[in-house]
Design a protein around this motif. Structure first.
Motif, PDB file in Angstrom:
ATOM      1  N   VAL A   1     -50.386  22.562  19.261  1.00  0.00           N
ATOM      2  CA  VAL A   1     -49.364  21.533  18.984  1.00  0.00           C
ATOM      3  C   VAL A   1     -49.027  21.550  17.488  1.00  0.00           C
ATOM      4  O   VAL A   1     -47.852  21.491  17.111  1.00  0.00           O
ATOM      5  CB  VAL A   1     -49.852  20.130  19.420  1.00  0.00           C
ATOM      6  N   ASN A   2     -50.057  21.693  16.657  1.00  0.00           N
ATOM      7  CA  ASN A   2     -49.823  21.761  15.212  1.00  0.00           C
ATOM      8  C   ASN A   2     -49.001  22.990  14.834  1.00  0.00           C
ATOM      9  O   ASN A   2     -48.149  22.922  13.948  1.00  0.00           O
ATOM     10  CB  ASN A   2     -51.154  21.793  14.445  1.00  0.00           C
ATOM     11  N   ALA A   3     -49.276  24.123  15.506  1.00  0.00           N
ATOM     12  CA  ALA A   3     -48.540  25.350  15.211  1.00  0.00           C
ATOM     13  C   ALA A   3     -47.044  25.165  15.484  1.00  0.00           C
ATOM     14  O   ALA A   3     -46.200  25.664  14.746  1.00  0.00           O
ATOM     15  CB  ALA A   3     -49.090  26.506  16.042  1.00  0.00           C
TER      16      ALA A   3
ATOM     17  N   VAL B   1     -44.199  20.036  16.489  1.00  0.00           N
ATOM     18  CA  VAL B   1     -43.199  19.212  17.177  1.00  0.00           C
ATOM     19  C   VAL B   1     -43.252  17.759  16.734  1.00  0.00           C
ATOM     20  O   VAL B   1     -42.252  17.065  16.732  1.00  0.00           O
ATOM     21  CB  VAL B   1     -43.368  19.275  18.716  1.00  0.00           C
ATOM     22  N   CYS B   2     -44.467  17.314  16.345  1.00  0.00           N
ATOM     23  CA  CYS B   2     -44.589  15.905  15.977  1.00  0.00           C
ATOM     24  C   CYS B   2     -44.402  15.695  14.486  1.00  0.00           C
ATOM     25  O   CYS B   2     -44.370  14.564  14.012  1.00  0.00           O
ATOM     26  CB  CYS B   2     -45.943  15.364  16.439  1.00  0.00           C
ATOM     27  N   GLY B   3     -44.258  16.769  13.740  1.00  0.00           N
ATOM     28  CA  GLY B   3     -44.045  16.636  12.302  1.00  0.00           C
ATOM     29  C   GLY B   3     -42.559  16.679  11.969  1.00  0.00           C
ATOM     30  O   GLY B   3     -41.703  16.588  12.843  1.00  0.00           O
ATOM     31  N   ASP B   4     -42.281  16.838  10.684  1.00  0.00           N
ATOM     32  CA  ASP B   4     -40.887  16.825  10.252  1.00  0.00           C
ATOM     33  C   ASP B   4     -40.299  18.229  10.216  1.00  0.00           C
ATOM     34  O   ASP B   4     -39.112  18.396   9.963  1.00  0.00           O
ATOM     35  CB  ASP B   4     -40.785  16.208   8.841  1.00  0.00           C
ATOM     36  N   ASP B   5     -41.146  19.223  10.458  1.00  0.00           N
ATOM     37  CA  ASP B   5     -40.684  20.593  10.285  1.00  0.00           C
ATOM     38  C   ASP B   5     -41.081  21.473  11.473  1.00  0.00           C
ATOM     39  O   ASP B   5     -41.869  22.405  11.336  1.00  0.00           O
ATOM     40  CB  ASP B   5     -41.291  21.142   8.969  1.00  0.00           C
TER      41      ASP B   5
ATOM     42  N   TYR C   1     -38.908  16.195  20.782  1.00  0.00           N
ATOM     43  CA  TYR C   1     -38.511  17.587  21.001  1.00  0.00           C
ATOM     44  C   TYR C   1     -37.702  18.054  19.807  1.00  0.00           C
ATOM     45  O   TYR C   1     -37.287  17.264  18.965  1.00  0.00           O
ATOM     46  CB  TYR C   1     -37.684  17.719  22.285  1.00  0.00           C
ATOM     47  N   PHE C   2     -37.508  19.357  19.732  1.00  0.00           N
ATOM     48  CA  PHE C   2     -36.560  19.867  18.756  1.00  0.00           C
ATOM     49  C   PHE C   2     -35.754  20.970  19.444  1.00  0.00           C
ATOM     50  O   PHE C   2     -36.150  21.485  20.489  1.00  0.00           O
ATOM     51  CB  PHE C   2     -37.277  20.394  17.492  1.00  0.00           C
ATOM     52  N   THR C   3     -34.594  21.258  18.887  1.00  0.00           N
ATOM     53  CA  THR C   3     -33.791  22.320  19.470  1.00  0.00           C
ATOM     54  C   THR C   3     -33.655  23.450  18.461  1.00  0.00           C
ATOM     55  O   THR C   3     -33.525  23.225  17.261  1.00  0.00           O
ATOM     56  CB  THR C   3     -32.390  21.821  19.876  1.00  0.00           C
ATOM     57  N   GLU C   4     -33.781  24.668  18.974  1.00  0.00           N
ATOM     58  CA  GLU C   4     -33.587  25.839  18.119  1.00  0.00           C
ATOM     59  C   GLU C   4     -32.885  26.904  18.953  1.00  0.00           C
ATOM     60  O   GLU C   4     -33.295  27.169  20.080  1.00  0.00           O
ATOM     61  CB  GLU C   4     -34.939  26.357  17.602  1.00  0.00           C
ATOM     62  N   GLY C   5     -31.839  27.472  18.409  1.00  0.00           N
ATOM     63  CA  GLY C   5     -31.070  28.471  19.138  1.00  0.00           C
ATOM     64  C   GLY C   5     -30.549  27.917  20.460  1.00  0.00           C
ATOM     65  O   GLY C   5     -30.494  28.623  21.463  1.00  0.00           O
ATOM     66  N   GLY C   6     -30.220  26.625  20.476  1.00  0.00           N
ATOM     67  CA  GLY C   6     -29.659  25.999  21.671  1.00  0.00           C
ATOM     68  C   GLY C   6     -30.688  25.663  22.733  1.00  0.00           C
ATOM     69  O   GLY C   6     -30.344  25.150  23.797  1.00  0.00           O
ATOM     70  N   LYS C   7     -31.958  25.965  22.461  1.00  0.00           N
ATOM     71  CA  LYS C   7     -32.986  25.692  23.456  1.00  0.00           C
ATOM     72  C   LYS C   7     -33.792  24.461  23.042  1.00  0.00           C
ATOM     73  O   LYS C   7     -34.092  24.252  21.881  1.00  0.00           O
ATOM     74  CB  LYS C   7     -33.914  26.908  23.578  1.00  0.00           C
ATOM     75  N   ARG C   8     -34.125  23.652  24.052  1.00  0.00           N
ATOM     76  CA  ARG C   8     -34.891  22.437  23.792  1.00  0.00           C
ATOM     77  C   ARG C   8     -36.384  22.742  23.902  1.00  0.00           C
ATOM     78  O   ARG C   8     -36.854  23.304  24.895  1.00  0.00           O
ATOM     79  CB  ARG C   8     -34.502  21.390  24.848  1.00  0.00           C
TER      80      ARG C   8
END
Lengths: 129, 354
Positions: B128-130, B133-137, B256-263
């Motif tokens: 999870v840390n890698a 998702v729960c951080g700002d980056d 969640y975060f989105t990258e390259g259009g993927k959630r």
């Protein structure tokens, strides 16, 4: 053949009781008057800091919070939102406009919550999310 | 004539009775009006309590204080807390912990065992840390990084010596995060406290985890709205009517975060190290214990069929599954309790679908 169960006096009593009951009911209904006003409540760390009647709002209104983080809340007729925030994740700003009773926006780092209260509120008591 | 008089009297008494009922309803029973509301910021979320009756204020205050105390004990951010203590001594043998932490770890082990660690595993933290998702980056970590971290994920490596109030993580580099279970566990504690204060009607909402005590002050069941996974918090797809139950949702929309259009969701599959991507958007579990509900909601990791099977197997638990196709499935015990009311008109309730 008519069976007289009630005498005139009884009828008067029954009717007056019905009227009193009716008045009670009416009073109760009035208490829950559905004026349809949307009331936005802004609180910080559980303390109410501002209440805005969004339905009756003529001009837009800003609420500025300075501590611990700078934040601007913008209220317009019928809606309210976190406009700016110095918090790192911007979740509060991303929530966007709150427009209906039950809507809620939270800024955890600043412990600020905007909630819309009002009649026509959802029929549920609690939101699981 | 005698009979007539009896009827008259009866009718009269009935009217007097109904009048007093109206009067009582008008004044509202004292319990309904004496609601105490409390709002706290802890456990990385917002916590709301509504407590009714005498002692409501004292009960709510006691629960608020206890939550703050446990937050300090279990947060990964509190340097003096037990989570940090256990994590920083991973692979170095047993460390003394607060008995409350030991109890929580035991609960976590029990819930991990439900699915043999497939759905829920408190040692998934390194991965999870890698992802961050729960951080700002947040970011998508390289495959090799995930592969190298996977051997650290194993709930059976959390060794608990309850008699001596100590625990250990077997391997160096292992980390636990109690975030997936602490809210659920604290929900149960809150209900216990309310009961100690003689409260018979209350609810606590820990960042979306709802736990209700008894019924509403008017004696009817609580109506708990189930979130539309693609809507705002007040947008629901229906509600459940419950008394003395916990209602807990695990959803891909919560973080969640989105990258390259993927959630990319914050819910990581402990078996693969990747965020869930199995056709489920949310799972809501309804059961008596909120710790159980919290743990079982992680059935979202298993997908629809396996997830439904896990809930059906758990004693007294019921669940609502919502798929990315916007189909809603409920387990067998829930058909009477769940009311499908989708304001968005986008969802389909599949009754008797499984």
């Amino acid at each position: 053949m008519s069976i007289r169960i009630f005498k005139t006096g009884d009828k008067i009593l029954i009717v007056s009781i019905l009227i009193i009951a009716g008045v009670f009911f009416g009073f109760k209904a009035l208490q829950h008057d559905s004026s349809g006003n949307l009331i936005a409540v802004v609180s910080q760390d559980g303390e109410e800091i501002e209440t805005v009647n969004l339905t009756k709002l003529e001009d837009s209104q800003t609420i500025v919070i300075e501590e611990p983080l700078h934040q601007v809340i913008l209220a317009e007729r019928g809606r309210i939102r976190f406009e700016e925030s110095d918090c790192p994740n911007q979740n509060c700003v991303d929530t966007g406009w709150l427009t209906k009773a039950g809507d809620k926006a939270v800024c955890l780092p600043n412990k600020v919550v905007i909630t819309i209260e009002g009649e026509g509120e959802s029929e549920v008591d609690i939101f699981a999310y | 004539m005698n009979q007539m008089n009896t009827i008259k009297r009866l009718v009269f008494i009935m009217f007097i009775l109904s009048l007093s009922c109206f009067a009582a309803a008008c004044g509202e029973s004292p319990t309904a009006e004496n609601a105490v509301e409390a709002e706290d910021f802890a456990l990385d979320t917002i916590i709301n309590q509504v407590v009714y009756g005498e002692n409501a204020q004292a009960a709510a205050d006691a629960v608020s204080a206890e939550i703050k105390e446990l937050d300090d004990l279990w947060s990964v951010e509190s340097a003096a807390g037990d989570t940090v203590k256990l994590n920083s001594h991973a692979g170095e043998g047993y460390v003394k912990l607060d008995p409350k932490t030991i109890a929580l770890l035991q609960e976590a082990q029990k819930i991990s065992a439900y699915s043999d660690g497939a759905a829920f595993d408190i040692t998934v933290a390194p991965i999870v840390n890698a992802w961050g998702v729960c951080g700002d980056d947040p970011r998508v970590p390289p495959k090799e990084e995930i592969t190298s971290l996977l051997p650290l994920v194993n709930y059976e490596d959390v060794m608990i010596d309850a008699a001596a109030n100590q625990a250990a993580l077997r391997q160096k580099g292992q980390l636990i995060d109690l975030g997936g279970i602490a809210k659920g566990y604290i929900g149960d504690l809150a209900i216990e406290r309310y009961k100690e204060y003689g409260i018979t009607s209350a609810f606590i909402n820990l960042g979306g985890n709802v736990v209700v005590l008894g019924s509403k002050p008017d004696g009817t069941s609580w109506k708990v709205g189930i979130q539309n996974p693609r809507g705002e918090t007040s947008d629901i797809i229906g509600y459940v009517e419950v008394s003395d139950q916990a209602v807990v949702t695990s959803g891909d929309y919560q973080r969640y975060f989105t990258e390259g259009g993927k959630r990319y969701s914050h819910i990581i599959d402990p078996r693969t190290g990747y965020p869930i991507d199995n056709g489920l958007m949310s799972v809501t579990v309804i059961t008596a214990s909120s710790a159980d509900a919290d743990g079982l909601a992680k059935a979202i990791v298993l997908g629809l069929d396996e997830g439904m099977a896990l809930i059906e197997k758990a004693d007294g638990a019921k669940a609502i599954f919502i798929t990315t196709e916007k189909e809603i499935y409920v387990t067998s015990g829930l058909t009477d309790t769940f009311h499908f009311e989708d304001t968005s008109n986008e969802y389909t309730y599949i009754q008797n679908g499984r």
